[in-house]
Design a protein around this motif. Structure first.
Motif, PDB file in Angstrom:
ATOM      1  N   ARG A 134       0.838  -1.207   0.000  1.00  0.00           N
ATOM      2  CA  ARG A 134       0.000   0.000   0.000  1.00  0.00           C
ATOM      3  C   ARG A 134       0.867   1.249   0.000  1.00  0.00           C
ATOM      4  O   ARG A 134       0.612   2.210  -0.739  1.00  0.00           O
ATOM      5  CB  ARG A 134      -0.923   0.007   1.215  1.00  0.00           C
ATOM      6  N   ALA A 135       1.906   1.250   0.861  1.00  0.00           N
ATOM      7  CA  ALA A 135       2.775   2.416   0.979  1.00  0.00           C
ATOM      8  C   ALA A 135       3.557   2.667  -0.304  1.00  0.00           C
ATOM      9  O   ALA A 135       3.919   3.815  -0.607  1.00  0.00           O
ATOM     10  CB  ALA A 135       3.738   2.235   2.148  1.00  0.00           C
ATOM     11  N   ALA A 136       3.811   1.609  -1.064  1.00  0.00           N
ATOM     12  CA  ALA A 136       4.600   1.753  -2.297  1.00  0.00           C
ATOM     13  C   ALA A 136       3.867   2.554  -3.356  1.00  0.00           C
ATOM     14  O   ALA A 136       4.471   3.010  -4.331  1.00  0.00           O
ATOM     15  CB  ALA A 136       4.968   0.370  -2.838  1.00  0.00           C
ATOM     16  N   TYR A 137       2.558   2.749  -3.190  1.00  0.00           N
ATOM     17  CA  TYR A 137       1.803   3.567  -4.136  1.00  0.00           C
ATOM     18  C   TYR A 137       2.104   5.053  -3.966  1.00  0.00           C
ATOM     19  O   TYR A 137       1.858   5.853  -4.870  1.00  0.00           O
ATOM     20  CB  TYR A 137       0.295   3.342  -3.947  1.00  0.00           C
ATOM     21  N   ARG A 138       2.618   5.447  -2.796  1.00  0.00           N
ATOM     22  CA  ARG A 138       2.842   6.868  -2.535  1.00  0.00           C
ATOM     23  C   ARG A 138       3.967   7.406  -3.406  1.00  0.00           C
ATOM     24  O   ARG A 138       4.971   6.715  -3.644  1.00  0.00           O
ATOM     25  CB  ARG A 138       3.173   7.098  -1.065  1.00  0.00           C
ATOM     26  N   PRO A 139       3.866   8.658  -3.856  1.00  0.00           N
ATOM     27  CA  PRO A 139       4.912   9.240  -4.721  1.00  0.00           C
ATOM     28  C   PRO A 139       6.271   9.304  -4.040  1.00  0.00           C
ATOM     29  O   PRO A 139       7.306   9.233  -4.709  1.00  0.00           O
ATOM     30  CB  PRO A 139       4.374  10.640  -5.029  1.00  0.00           C
ATOM     31  N   ASP A 140       6.289   9.461  -2.709  1.00  0.00           N
ATOM     32  CA  ASP A 140       7.556   9.599  -2.002  1.00  0.00           C
ATOM     33  C   ASP A 140       8.136   8.264  -1.540  1.00  0.00           C
ATOM     34  O   ASP A 140       9.114   8.225  -0.793  1.00  0.00           O
ATOM     35  CB  ASP A 140       7.388  10.512  -0.783  1.00  0.00           C
ATOM     36  N   GLY A 144       9.132   1.522  -5.700  1.00  0.00           N
ATOM     37  CA  GLY A 144       7.840   1.531  -6.364  1.00  0.00           C
ATOM     38  C   GLY A 144       7.064   0.252  -6.133  1.00  0.00           C
ATOM     39  O   GLY A 144       7.626  -0.797  -5.800  1.00  0.00           O
ATOM     40  N   TYR A 145       5.759   0.325  -6.346  1.00  0.00           N
ATOM     41  CA  TYR A 145       4.897  -0.846  -6.123  1.00  0.00           C
ATOM     42  C   TYR A 145       5.313  -2.006  -7.020  1.00  0.00           C
ATOM     43  O   TYR A 145       5.460  -3.138  -6.555  1.00  0.00           O
ATOM     44  CB  TYR A 145       3.436  -0.479  -6.380  1.00  0.00           C
ATOM     45  N   ASP A 146       5.489  -1.748  -8.301  1.00  0.00           N
ATOM     46  CA  ASP A 146       5.824  -2.826  -9.236  1.00  0.00           C
ATOM     47  C   ASP A 146       7.138  -3.499  -8.858  1.00  0.00           C
ATOM     48  O   ASP A 146       7.258  -4.730  -8.935  1.00  0.00           O
ATOM     49  CB  ASP A 146       5.912  -2.284 -10.662  1.00  0.00           C
ATOM     50  N   GLU A 147       8.121  -2.702  -8.437  1.00  0.00           N
ATOM     51  CA  GLU A 147       9.422  -3.251  -8.072  1.00  0.00           C
ATOM     52  C   GLU A 147       9.311  -4.129  -6.819  1.00  0.00           C
ATOM     53  O   GLU A 147       9.884  -5.227  -6.761  1.00  0.00           O
ATOM     54  CB  GLU A 147      10.417  -2.116  -7.830  1.00  0.00           C
ATOM     55  N   LEU A 148       8.567  -3.642  -5.829  1.00  0.00           N
ATOM     56  CA  LEU A 148       8.406  -4.409  -4.590  1.00  0.00           C
ATOM     57  C   LEU A 148       7.635  -5.702  -4.836  1.00  0.00           C
ATOM     58  O   LEU A 148       8.029  -6.771  -4.362  1.00  0.00           O
ATOM     59  CB  LEU A 148       7.685  -3.555  -3.549  1.00  0.00           C
ATOM     60  N   PHE A 149       6.545  -5.608  -5.594  1.00  0.00           N
ATOM     61  CA  PHE A 149       5.731  -6.795  -5.845  1.00  0.00           C
ATOM     62  C   PHE A 149       6.526  -7.840  -6.620  1.00  0.00           C
ATOM     63  O   PHE A 149       6.446  -9.036  -6.332  1.00  0.00           O
ATOM     64  CB  PHE A 149       4.471  -6.403  -6.613  1.00  0.00           C
ATOM     65  N   GLU A 150       7.314  -7.391  -7.584  1.00  0.00           N
ATOM     66  CA  GLU A 150       8.122  -8.312  -8.377  1.00  0.00           C
ATOM     67  C   GLU A 150       9.203  -8.961  -7.521  1.00  0.00           C
ATOM     68  O   GLU A 150       9.491 -10.154  -7.659  1.00  0.00           O
ATOM     69  CB  GLU A 150       8.760  -7.581  -9.554  1.00  0.00           C
ATOM     70  N   MET A 151       9.799  -8.187  -6.591  1.00  0.00           N
ATOM     71  CA  MET A 151      10.832  -8.736  -5.724  1.00  0.00           C
ATOM     72  C   MET A 151      10.277  -9.872  -4.865  1.00  0.00           C
ATOM     73  O   MET A 151      10.919 -10.908  -4.696  1.00  0.00           O
ATOM     74  CB  MET A 151      11.390  -7.631  -4.805  1.00  0.00           C
ATOM     75  N   VAL A 152       9.065  -9.693  -4.365  1.00  0.00           N
ATOM     76  CA  VAL A 152       8.470 -10.701  -3.489  1.00  0.00           C
ATOM     77  C   VAL A 152       8.041 -11.928  -4.284  1.00  0.00           C
ATOM     78  O   VAL A 152       8.339 -13.068  -3.921  1.00  0.00           O
ATOM     79  CB  VAL A 152       7.270 -10.109  -2.722  1.00  0.00           C
ATOM     80  N   ARG A 153       7.338 -11.704  -5.369  1.00  0.00           N
ATOM     81  CA  ARG A 153       6.795 -12.863  -6.080  1.00  0.00           C
ATOM     82  C   ARG A 153       7.869 -13.662  -6.809  1.00  0.00           C
ATOM     83  O   ARG A 153       7.649 -14.830  -7.136  1.00  0.00           O
ATOM     84  CB  ARG A 153       5.711 -12.425  -7.049  1.00  0.00           C
TER      85      ARG A 153
END
Length: 439
Positions: A134-140, A144-153
């Motif tokens: 959720r926090a990865a969606y924030r501009p600051d 980024g969300y895509d980078e974090l999600f890809e790292m986990v999956r």
């Protein structure tokens, strides 16, 4: 930090689903000249284990923390499976059981063993992971969300701790499913811990975690189907020793009159155990043998009926609270249904629970159902008439359903009903039953 692997030490090929290399991790070129201590430090940073880096197989209780022999066997089997998985991570390993049974320690030990052997492992607590996404969606956000999600999956070994305890929203459920489904399709090594039975999870997760071709499920505690084993106290060593043969009222600190009442309760308890019908209530002060006789009934019946359930009332209410989720009521409903329809339910220490409106209402619903259905029930209590909730008292003292056995000099029925209650007990002793219309 390496631009190719982000410090993880591995990369994946961009190939289609079904390709032999799909989902596989390959060493990054940045690790070619890496020293052993540098590799260990890098893998520890990547792992997200933090303080859990101290949890290893060496300091693990080999047979777990439960006093029940059945649970100790289950835990030992899970340790063996975890060691094998850590040596060669493949498929899925699901560790389920109540809070405090050692699930997280076992999962962290797998991660630490992999790290020691030079393999990457990523540890994520599910509610924390969803918060990070959720926090990865924030501009600051630093990542980024895509980078974090890809790292986990794409982690070579992913350990998801506390599955099923997150706040259930449509967004959270969907993201969690996307993550797990990706690893399911790619057959990527994954460890799950959950306090819930797999059958209590979202239907889509059930089918994946329950796929026997990929997933091995180990219930660390709870001997009964439906997750009631950690609630059933009859397997505890002390209660197992409480039988009719071991019960000796002369060991109780009682005068002659109290001793006579306790001996009478023993005889009627044995008759009930031989042919359980309706209710029997043991009422008395602490130390008069109420729990001993209730456990003796349970142990006697357990030989022929594995559906006997012995629960301490405060523990029962704690379990119901922990399973309640207004957004996903199914788990609670299933648990409550199994308890209220137990072939013989033994409720020990009624009245020692915290008397919140919610607790009182659930307890009344449980007892009222069994009262109307005339289901065999044993109850022990130290409450007097004035201390007990009126609706419960009316059902516990209904002579058409319930036989009250006083354990010593205890004014449970109230002085105006004491004589009537003793007469009801005598009729029960003669007939050996408490059936409606016969007491």
């Amino acid at each position: 930090m390496c631009d190719d692997c982000g410090g993880a030490g591995f990369v994946r090929k961009n190939v289609r689903l079904g390709h032999p290399d799909f989902g596989k991790a390959f060493p990054c070129r940045c690790t070619e000249d890496e020293r052993e201590d540098e590799r260990l430090a890098r893998l520890q940073r990547y792992s997200n284990l933090g303080a859990l880096l101290r949890l290893t197989f060496d300091d693990l209780m080999a047979r777990g923390r439960s006093p029940r022999p059945q649970d100790q066997e289950r835990f030992a089997a899970a340790v063996t499976a975890a060691r094998g998985f850590a040596h060669e991570p493949s498929g899925w390993l699901v560790l389920s059981g109540p809070s405090g049974c050692g699930k997280t320690h076992l999962a962290a030990a797998i991660g630490n063993r992999c790290i020691q052997e030079g393999h990457a492992a990523l540890f994520m607590v599910v509610p924390d992971l969803l918060d990070h996404l959720r926090a990865a969606y924030r501009p600051d956000s630093e990542i980024g969300y895509d980078e974090l999600f890809e790292m986990v999956r794409s982690a070579p070994l992913l350990i998801l701790d506390d599955l099923g305890v997150h706040s259930s929203t449509a967004w959270a459920d969907e993201k969690l499913y996307q993550l797990i489904n990706h690893r399911y399709q790619a057959r990527m090594a994954t460890v799950f811990t959950t306090a819930r039975d797999v059958s209590e999870l979202d239907g889509r997760l059930q089918t994946r975690l329950g796929d026997v071709a990929l997933s091995k499920v180990h219930r660390l505690e709870s001997g009964q189907a439906g997750g009631l084993g950690d609630l059933d106290a009859l397997d505890l060593p002390l209660l197992q020793r409480m039988t009719f043969k071991s019960f000796d009222p002369h060991h109780l600190d009682s005068d002659r009159q109290e001793l006579k009442l306790i001996q009478d309760a023993y005889r009627q308890a044995l008759k009930f155990a031989e042919d359980p019908k309706d209710w029997i209530v043991f009422a008395g002060n602490a130390g008069r043998g109420k729990t001993r006789l209730a456990a003796a009934i349970g142990n006697y019946r357990r030989e022929a009926d594995p559906g006997v359930l012995f629960v301490v009332v405060p523990d029962l209410l704690d379990r119901l609270r922990s399973s309640f989720n207004s957004q996903k009521p199914r788990a609670f409903d299933d648990l409550f249904e199994r308890i209220r329809n137990a072939s013989l339910l033994i409720l020990d220490d009624l009245g020692s629970q915290t008397g919140t409106p919610w607790a009182e209402e659930k307890l009344f619903q449980l007892l009222n159902y069994r009262y109307n259905a005339c289901l065999p029930t044993v109850i022990t209590t130290s409450l007097t008439r004035k201390e007990m909730e009126a609706r419960l008292y009316a059902r516990l003292t209904d002579p058409q359903v319930s036989t009250v056995l006083r354990m010593g000099s205890f004014d449970f029925l109230g002085s105006e009903r004491e004589k009537q209650g003793e007469q009801s007990g005598k009729r029960y002793a003669r007939r050996g039953t408490g059936r409606r219309g016969q007491t």
